[in-house]
Design an enzyme around this catalytic site. Structure first.
Site, short mmCIF file in Angstrom:
data_model
loop_
_atom_site.label_atom_id
_atom_site.label_comp_id
_atom_site.label_asym_id
_atom_site.label_seq_id
_atom_site.Cartn_x
_atom_site.Cartn_y
_atom_site.Cartn_z
N LYS A 185 -0.63 6.80 2.55
CA LYS A 185 -1.77 5.97 2.14
C LYS A 185 -1.79 4.62 2.85
O LYS A 185 -2.73 3.85 2.68
CB LYS A 185 -1.74 5.75 0.62
CG LYS A 185 -1.98 7.02 -0.19
CD LYS A 185 -1.91 6.73 -1.68
CE LYS A 185 -2.26 7.97 -2.50
NZ LYS A 185 -1.27 9.04 -2.35
N PHE A 186 -0.76 4.33 3.62
CA PHE A 186 -0.68 3.04 4.32
C PHE A 186 -1.54 3.10 5.58
O PHE A 186 -1.04 3.16 6.71
CB PHE A 186 0.78 2.72 4.65
CG PHE A 186 1.01 1.30 5.07
CD1 PHE A 186 0.86 0.27 4.16
CD2 PHE A 186 1.38 0.99 6.37
CE1 PHE A 186 1.07 -1.05 4.54
CE2 PHE A 186 1.60 -0.31 6.76
CZ PHE A 186 1.44 -1.34 5.85
#
Length: 263
Positions: A185-186
């Protein structure tokens, strides 16, 4: 110098030994009272999962419909006929019940793990990180000394400890699951709030919309909270003081996901 006679000294030692055995038995019984009810509830989820997520409830549609497509891992691997699939699922279900009850734990793990991985290889279109983790945990239960703590049929007074490395590899699997999901998700798309837009329309987010707008719910709850949760919850589960609150968040998080997504 002990002025007692040899007979008195022998009786005194016997009394002390019997008291020690009684204390050990009491400690073991107390351990069983604590560990088995707690673990049984957790392992009950394995029994329910076979019906809900693994497809036993709709096995006739999933494996009996000739129009249903499957994508096996190994080219040419084909699913057996529906009666055989029902038998395979039944063996897996019996294994899950055995694991839940702590009955013949090693055998129960084998009955669960072998059919599970066979079904896993039959159709890779259903794979996700939860699916592989579930199978790995079954293998770890089977291949490690988890039976020392989870087997209800072990005789009283037998070894009840589990080596530290057994705990470590089990904890590491769960840590990796969440941490890698957090790293995934980064990204600009996720952290900017564009990866899963309008998800806040679902009723599950109604409590948050009491004090947040839909856009704020999408941005802060769906994207940023999920990012921080996945990235850090593995660390919180490593420590005794934070493990229970972390598990509460995990339970709420996965219950929400079960309503949002069909996984």
């Amino acid at each position: 110098f002990d002025g007692r006679s040899p007979v008195m000294r022998r009786k005194s030692r016997q009394l002390a030994n019997s008291q020690l055995c009684a204390d050990d038995k009491s400690e073991c019984d107390e351990h069983d009272k604590l560990i088995f009810p707690r673990c049984t509830m957790e392992r009950l989820c394995m029994v329910l999962d076979i019906v809900e997520e693994r497809g036993l409830a709709d096995i006739d549609i999933k494996w009996g419909d000739p129009m249903e497509c499957h994508f096996p891992l190994i080219h040419g691997m084909k699913a057996p006929s529906l009666p055989w699939m029902i038998l395979i699922y039944t063996i897996m279900w019996i294994g899950a019940f055995g694991i839940m009850l702590g009955s013949r734990f090693k055998l129960a793990c084998a009955c669960f793990a072998i059919p599970y991985w066979y079904i896993f290889f039959l159709d890779k279109s259903y794979w996700n990180n939860h699916t592989y983790l579930y199978g790995i945990v079954a293998i770890l239960f089977w291949g490690t000394e988890a039976n020392n703590a989870l087997d209800a049929t072990k005789m009283k007074g037998t070894e009840r400890t589990v080596p530290l490395w057994n705990y470590f590899i089990l904890k590491f699997q769960f840590f990796a699951l969440y941490f890698i999901a957090g790293l995934k998700k980064f990204s600009v798309e996720w952290l900017s709030g564009y990866a899963m837009m309008n998800l806040s329309r679902h009723w599950i987010f109604s409590p948050f919309k009491l004090f947040l707008t839909m856009k704020q719910t999408d941005f802060f709850i769906v994207h940023w909270f999920a990012f921080i949760f996945d990235l850090t919850v593995g660390f919180w589960m490593l420590f005794d003081k934070t493990r229970i609150p972390a598990m509460v968040f995990c339970t709420a998080f996965h219950l929400m996901n079960s309503r949002l997504f069909n996984i």
